[in-house]
Design a protein around this motif. Structure first.
Motif, mmCIF file in Angstrom:
data_model
loop_
_atom_site.group_PDB
_atom_site.id
_atom_site.type_symbol
_atom_site.label_atom_id
_atom_site.label_comp_id
_atom_site.label_asym_id
_atom_site.label_seq_id
_atom_site.Cartn_x
_atom_site.Cartn_y
_atom_site.Cartn_z
ATOM 1 N N ARG A 1 -5.325 -5.685 -8.550
ATOM 2 C CA ARG A 1 -4.579 -5.477 -9.791
ATOM 3 C C ARG A 1 -4.987 -6.531 -10.804
ATOM 4 O O ARG A 1 -5.131 -7.706 -10.474
ATOM 5 N N GLU B 1 -13.144 3.053 -0.038
ATOM 6 C CA GLU B 1 -13.422 2.722 1.357
ATOM 7 C C GLU B 1 -14.851 2.249 1.559
ATOM 8 O O GLU B 1 -15.120 1.475 2.464
ATOM 9 N N THR C 1 -5.347 -0.557 -8.773
ATOM 10 C CA THR C 1 -6.264 0.428 -8.216
ATOM 11 C C THR C 1 -6.369 0.274 -6.714
ATOM 12 O O THR C 1 -6.151 -0.806 -6.166
ATOM 13 N N ARG C 2 -6.668 1.384 -6.057
ATOM 14 C CA ARG C 2 -7.005 1.375 -4.635
ATOM 15 C C ARG C 2 -8.510 1.202 -4.538
ATOM 16 O O ARG C 2 -9.265 1.907 -5.195
ATOM 17 N N MET D 1 -4.423 -8.775 -0.836
ATOM 18 C CA MET D 1 -4.034 -8.293 -2.151
ATOM 19 C C MET D 1 -4.301 -9.368 -3.198
ATOM 20 O O MET D 1 -4.081 -10.552 -2.955
ATOM 21 N N THR E 1 -9.096 6.059 -12.387
ATOM 22 C CA THR E 1 -8.362 4.865 -11.970
ATOM 23 C C THR E 1 -9.269 3.683 -11.663
ATOM 24 O O THR E 1 -8.800 2.546 -11.582
ATOM 25 N N ASP F 1 -13.485 8.945 -1.616
ATOM 26 C CA ASP F 1 -12.996 7.894 -2.500
ATOM 27 C C ASP F 1 -12.977 8.312 -3.965
ATOM 28 O O ASP F 1 -12.409 7.612 -4.794
ATOM 29 N N VAL G 1 -7.031 -4.791 -0.039
ATOM 30 C CA VAL G 1 -6.092 -3.707 0.214
ATOM 31 C C VAL G 1 -5.608 -3.144 -1.114
ATOM 32 O O VAL G 1 -5.477 -1.937 -1.286
ATOM 33 N N GLN G 2 -5.380 -4.056 -2.062
ATOM 34 C CA GLN G 2 -4.945 -3.648 -3.396
ATOM 35 C C GLN G 2 -5.488 -4.636 -4.412
ATOM 36 O O GLN G 2 -5.484 -5.842 -4.175
#
Length: 210
Positions: free
Chosen positions: A175, A185, A181-182, A151, A79, A14, A172-173
Motif C-alpha cells: 500500500r 503471484e 494492491t494485491r 505487509m 489495480t 494474476d 502479502v499486501q
C-alpha cells in the motif's frame, strides 16, 4: 498477407499481460494496441485486474501513452501496473524527494518475524527480511535490504510521493498512500532483481532496479 502481431494479450491468474514486439516502432504498437482494445472492449468491460507490460522497455512518457490508450478505450479497473523499464533516473528522483515533513529515517537491523510491526513517522530502512505476518507502516518511504514478504504501507498519511523498495519484493499486501494492491503471484516465485513500487497517475507501478 497477415499483419504482424506487435501486441499480444495474455490472461493469467494474476491479471492481463501485454506482450510487446521488441523490434516494432512505438507508433505501430500504439496503433495496434488502440485497435485491439477497442475490438475487445466488451471482454474488458468493468474488469478489475492487474496489468503487466512485457517484452520491451519504454520511457515514462511512452508508458503513460500506452496506459492512456487502455484507459480511454476500456472500462477496466486497473489495480496494479508492472513494467520492464530500466530507467533508474526515476528512482533517483524519488529517493531525493523528501515527503512533506519527512526528514527522519529509522534504521532497523535484523529481520521482522510474524507478529512484529514497525510504525514510524518518517521513512524506514530495514536491514534484513520482513517475513509473512510482519508489518511496516511509515509516513515516508520504506526500503527493505532483504526480502519483503509481509505487509508494507508507505506514505500512510496520504503522501503519494512515497515509495517502497526491496531487494526481493513479494509482499502479502502493498500500500502507498491510499492505494492498495494485491501483489501478483509471479513475484512470489524464483529469483529476480530488486524492485521498487511507486504511484503514477493513480496506479501502483513496479519497476526493476536492474
Amino acid at each position: 498477407m497477415t499483419p504482424k502481431n506487435y501486441v499480444v494479450f495474455k490472461g493469467t491468474k494474476d491479471g492481463i499481460t501485454l506482450q510487446f514486439d521488441p523490434d516494432a516502432s512505438f507508433v505501430d504498437i500504439c496503433e495496434q494496441l488502440t485497435r485491439k482494445v477497442k475490438e475487445a472492449s466488451s471482454f474488458f468491460d468493468n474488469v478489475k485486474t492487474a496489468l503487466a507490460f512485457k517484452g520491451r522497455s519504454f520511457t515514462e512518457e511512452q508508458e503513460q501513452e500506452l496506459m492512456r490508450i487502455v484507459v480511454d478505450n476500456t472500462t477496466m479497473d486497473i489495480t496494479f501496473v508492472k513494467t520492464e523499464s530500466s530507467q533508474l533516473m526515476q528512482l533517483a528522483a524519488l529517493a531525493k524527494k523528501e515527503a512533506i515533513g519527512q526528514n527522519v529515517t529509522k534504521y532497523h537491523k535484523g529481520s521482522l518475524r510474524n507478529g512484529q510491526r514497525i510504525d514510524f513517522d518518517g521513512s524506514v530502512v530495514v536491514i534484513g527480511d520482513v517475513n509473512p505476518g510482519a508489518e511496516i507502516k511509515a509516513t515516508g518511504n520504506i526500503i527493505i535490504l532483504g526480502q519483503l514478504k509481509g505487509m508494507a504501507h508507505a506514505g500512510c498519511e496520504g503522501i503519494e510521493e512515497a515509495f517502497v523498495c526491496a531487494l526481493y519484493m513479494a509482499p502479502v499486501q502493498l500500500r502507498i498512500a491510499d492505494i492498495i494492491t494485491r501483489f501478483p503471484e509471479e513475484n512470489k516465485r524464483g529469483n529476480k532483481a530488486p524492485e521498487f513500487a511507486f504511484i503514477q497517475e493513480g496506479q501502483i507501478f513496479v519497476m526493476p532496479l536492474s
